[in-house]
Design a protein around this motif. Structure first.
Motif, PDB file in Angstrom:
ATOM      1  N   GLN A  23      -9.608 -15.534  26.440  1.00 44.60           N
ATOM      2  CA  GLN A  23      -9.376 -16.356  27.615  1.00 44.60           C
ATOM      3  C   GLN A  23      -8.928 -17.746  27.180  1.00 44.60           C
ATOM      4  O   GLN A  23      -9.422 -18.286  26.191  1.00 44.60           O
ATOM      5  N   PRO A  24      -7.985 -18.356  27.920  1.00 44.57           N
ATOM      6  CA  PRO A  24      -7.640 -19.742  27.604  1.00 44.57           C
ATOM      7  C   PRO A  24      -8.827 -20.657  27.872  1.00 44.57           C
ATOM      8  O   PRO A  24      -9.733 -20.315  28.638  1.00 44.57           O
ATOM      9  N   ALA A  25      -8.818 -21.814  27.247  1.00 42.70           N
ATOM     10  CA  ALA A  25      -9.927 -22.755  27.429  1.00 42.70           C
ATOM     11  C   ALA A  25     -10.032 -23.207  28.881  1.00 42.70           C
ATOM     12  O   ALA A  25     -11.135 -23.410  29.401  1.00 42.70           O
ATOM     13  N   ALA A  26      -8.888 -23.339  29.545  1.00 46.38           N
ATOM     14  CA  ALA A  26      -8.908 -23.801  30.934  1.00 46.38           C
ATOM     15  C   ALA A  26      -7.612 -23.379  31.618  1.00 46.38           C
ATOM     16  O   ALA A  26      -6.558 -23.289  30.982  1.00 46.38           O
ATOM     17  N   SER A  27      -7.716 -23.109  32.925  1.00 52.48           N
ATOM     18  CA  SER A  27      -6.554 -22.697  33.709  1.00 52.48           C
ATOM     19  C   SER A  27      -6.613 -23.349  35.082  1.00 52.48           C
ATOM     20  O   SER A  27      -7.693 -23.517  35.656  1.00 52.48           O
ATOM     21  N   LEU A  28      -5.430 -23.693  35.593  1.00 49.91           N
ATOM     22  CA  LEU A  28      -5.314 -24.277  36.926  1.00 49.91           C
ATOM     23  C   LEU A  28      -4.214 -23.534  37.670  1.00 49.91           C
ATOM     24  O   LEU A  28      -3.086 -23.445  37.188  1.00 49.91           O
TER      25      LEU A  28
END
Length: 300
Positions: A23-28
């Protein structure tokens, strides 16, 4: 239409590796929600073909009793039906002991000497049991012995009708001229529940429901730094932004600002440092549906 109480497993499934899919560290994720129908669709549950009959009955009569092996409506979100919006609640009104039987299929039996039966000749509960197992043929490799196993809960009436449980009358089942080995294993008692569902209308139109969502959840995103603004406007243009290894300071501060407001849905784990949620916000005169997945959260 029944939602069969069934659990199936492929003993020799085709290998599909998920390794490396970190998973990416963060997603928007950002999408427009200016129109009533856009916002209502995002925040309500649509009726499926399976649940349509019971939802219609609930909307018409206000309550209905449903056994657990039939399709039941979702109670976690508002449901739209014929332009009106409802919440559903449930309670257990009866608990019955029933038997769950295990079954196995051998897709390539070493011999086919013994009693066999065409699938179409079996009683309905048995056809459902074997049919669910057969659905795994395309994702199962043949090997030695039974390749597919599963279980099904039988009512007393279904047991009396069955030709497979408690003692199978056949060793093989024939489907489209293919013969498969069939064995019935152990049984165990399980609790079978019957529910009473009730409905409450919360909005008589899409416009009314969307207005309720705005009143409860909408906030204005403003006062952003240059970095936060660039990040959010990139997400608007591209519909998403990903931070692969580590969330940047701009992402962290933007996510903190959004996270501080009431979410439509939010799941978080402070100890593990992650959260995922959906928000409705206004930015420079437009309304957006925003999803933040933050796997690099400091828990604050």
């Amino acid at each position: 239409m029944r939602r069969r109480t069934f659990l199936a497993t492929a003993a020799t499934a085709l290998g599909v590796s998920l390794a490396g899919c970190a998973q990416p560290a963060a997603s928007l994720y950002v999408s427009t929600a200016d129109e009533d129908d856009e916002l209502a669709e995002r925040t309500s549950r649509q009726v499926t073909n399976q649940t349509a009959p019971v939802v219609h009955e609930l909307a018409t009569s206000g309550s209905v009793t449903i056994p657990e092996d039939e399709w039941r409506p979702d109670t976690t979100r508002v449901t739209e039906h014929e332009g009106r919006y409802y919440t559903f609640s449930d309670e257990v009104v009866d608990v019955e002991r029933r038997k769950s039987y295990t079954a196995e299929l051998d897709l390539n039996p070493p011999n086919t000497e013994g009693q066999s039966v065409e699938l179409s000749a079996l009683p309905e509960p048995d056809r459902e049991l074997v049919g669910e197992l057969l659905e795994l043929r395309d994702v199962t490799q043949t090997g030695d012995g039974p390749e597919i196993g599963g279980s099904r809960v039988y009512s007393v009436a279904e047991e009396e009708q069955s030709e497979l449980v408690p003692e199978p009358a056949y060793e093989f089942v024939v489907v489209d001229d293919e013969t498969y080995g069939l064995s019935i294993g152990d049984s165990e008692y399980t609790q079978f529940r019957t529910y009473r569902y009730t409905a409450e209308e919360v909005a008589g139109s899409t416009a009314e429901y969307a207005g309720q969502i705005r009143d409860e959840y909408l906030f204005t995103l403003s006062g952003l730094s240059n970095g936060e603004r660039d990040l959010f406007e990139t997400a608007i243009e591209e519909q998403s932004v990903f931070q692969e290894d580590e969330a940047t300071e701009a992402f962290r501060s933007l996510a903190d600002e959004i996270h501080a407001h009431k979410a439509f849905e939010l799941t978080e784990d402070r100890a593990s440092g992650w959260y995922s949620g959906q928000w409705v916000l206004e930015y420079e005169g437009a309304v957006y549906w925003v999803t933040v997945d933050h796997n690099d959260w400091d828990g604050e």
